[in-house]
Motif scaffolding. Structure first.
Motif, PDB file in Angstrom:
ATOM      1  N   THR A  96       0.857  -1.178   0.000  1.00  0.00           N
ATOM      2  CA  THR A  96       0.000   0.000   0.000  1.00  0.00           C
ATOM      3  C   THR A  96       0.893   1.228   0.000  1.00  0.00           C
ATOM      4  O   THR A  96       1.589   1.500   0.965  1.00  0.00           O
ATOM      5  CB  THR A  96      -0.911   0.022   1.231  1.00  0.00           C
ATOM      6  OG1 THR A  96      -1.657  -1.191   1.251  1.00  0.00           O
ATOM      7  CG2 THR A  96      -1.874   1.175   1.178  1.00  0.00           C
ATOM      8  N   LEU A 111      -2.038   5.878  -3.176  1.00  0.00           N
ATOM      9  CA  LEU A 111      -3.285   5.205  -3.506  1.00  0.00           C
ATOM     10  C   LEU A 111      -4.470   6.006  -2.977  1.00  0.00           C
ATOM     11  O   LEU A 111      -4.404   6.581  -1.892  1.00  0.00           O
ATOM     12  CB  LEU A 111      -3.323   3.807  -2.902  1.00  0.00           C
ATOM     13  CG  LEU A 111      -2.340   2.795  -3.464  1.00  0.00           C
ATOM     14  CD1 LEU A 111      -2.460   1.491  -2.711  1.00  0.00           C
ATOM     15  CD2 LEU A 111      -2.574   2.572  -4.932  1.00  0.00           C
ATOM     16  N   SER A 112      -5.545   5.993  -3.747  1.00  0.00           N
ATOM     17  CA  SER A 112      -6.750   6.686  -3.299  1.00  0.00           C
ATOM     18  C   SER A 112      -7.475   5.814  -2.284  1.00  0.00           C
ATOM     19  O   SER A 112      -7.202   4.623  -2.126  1.00  0.00           O
ATOM     20  CB  SER A 112      -7.662   6.970  -4.490  1.00  0.00           C
ATOM     21  OG  SER A 112      -8.222   5.771  -4.967  1.00  0.00           O
ATOM     22  N   GLN A 153      -9.064   2.835  -3.942  1.00  0.00           N
ATOM     23  CA  GLN A 153      -8.133   1.748  -4.248  1.00  0.00           C
ATOM     24  C   GLN A 153      -7.803   0.937  -2.993  1.00  0.00           C
ATOM     25  O   GLN A 153      -7.722  -0.294  -3.040  1.00  0.00           O
ATOM     26  CB  GLN A 153      -6.852   2.307  -4.861  1.00  0.00           C
ATOM     27  CG  GLN A 153      -7.050   2.837  -6.271  1.00  0.00           C
ATOM     28  CD  GLN A 153      -5.826   3.582  -6.762  1.00  0.00           C
ATOM     29  OE1 GLN A 153      -5.220   4.355  -6.026  1.00  0.00           O
ATOM     30  NE2 GLN A 153      -5.464   3.344  -8.013  1.00  0.00           N
ATOM     31  N   ARG A 167      -8.695  -3.062  -2.366  1.00  0.00           N
ATOM     32  CA  ARG A 167      -7.707  -4.052  -1.938  1.00  0.00           C
ATOM     33  C   ARG A 167      -8.167  -4.784  -0.679  1.00  0.00           C
ATOM     34  O   ARG A 167      -7.959  -5.983  -0.542  1.00  0.00           O
ATOM     35  CB  ARG A 167      -6.355  -3.395  -1.710  1.00  0.00           C
ATOM     36  CG  ARG A 167      -5.691  -3.020  -3.014  1.00  0.00           C
ATOM     37  CD  ARG A 167      -4.335  -2.452  -2.802  1.00  0.00           C
ATOM     38  NE  ARG A 167      -3.766  -2.073  -4.082  1.00  0.00           N
ATOM     39  CZ  ARG A 167      -2.479  -1.910  -4.287  1.00  0.00           C
ATOM     40  NH1 ARG A 167      -1.625  -2.065  -3.306  1.00  0.00           N
ATOM     41  NH2 ARG A 167      -2.031  -1.564  -5.476  1.00  0.00           N
TER      42      ARG A 167
END
Length: 79
Positions: free
Chosen positions: A2, A6-7, A10, A14
């Protein structure tokens, strides 16, 4: 992995994919026990279900109501 770029969507995706993967591995067998943990009520599968439930609740993704500014009154509707 991570990364900080990352938004939130996202990261949520995950988490959902990981929880589904865990549920596949910890699916109860014909005897009702988890094949990995060998327990009847697998705590890992319960945690994965909780993650899926929390990640798919609609109130997490609705925009929050904007608070009004102090001292500013809302217009009243007549009629």
């Amino acid at each position: 992995m991570t990364a900080p770029f990352l938004s939130l969507a996202q990261i949520r995706n995950r988490l959902v994919l990981t929880a589904r993967w865990v549920l596949r591995d910890h699916q109860p067998g014909p005897d009702g026990r988890c094949p990995t943990c060998r327990t009847a009520d697998c705590p890992v599968a319960a945690a994965a279900r909780d993650v899926l439930h929390a990640a798919t609740e609609p109130h997490l993704w609705r925009p929050a109501a904007q608070p009004t500014e102090p001292g500013r009154e809302e217009p009243r509707q007549t009629g």
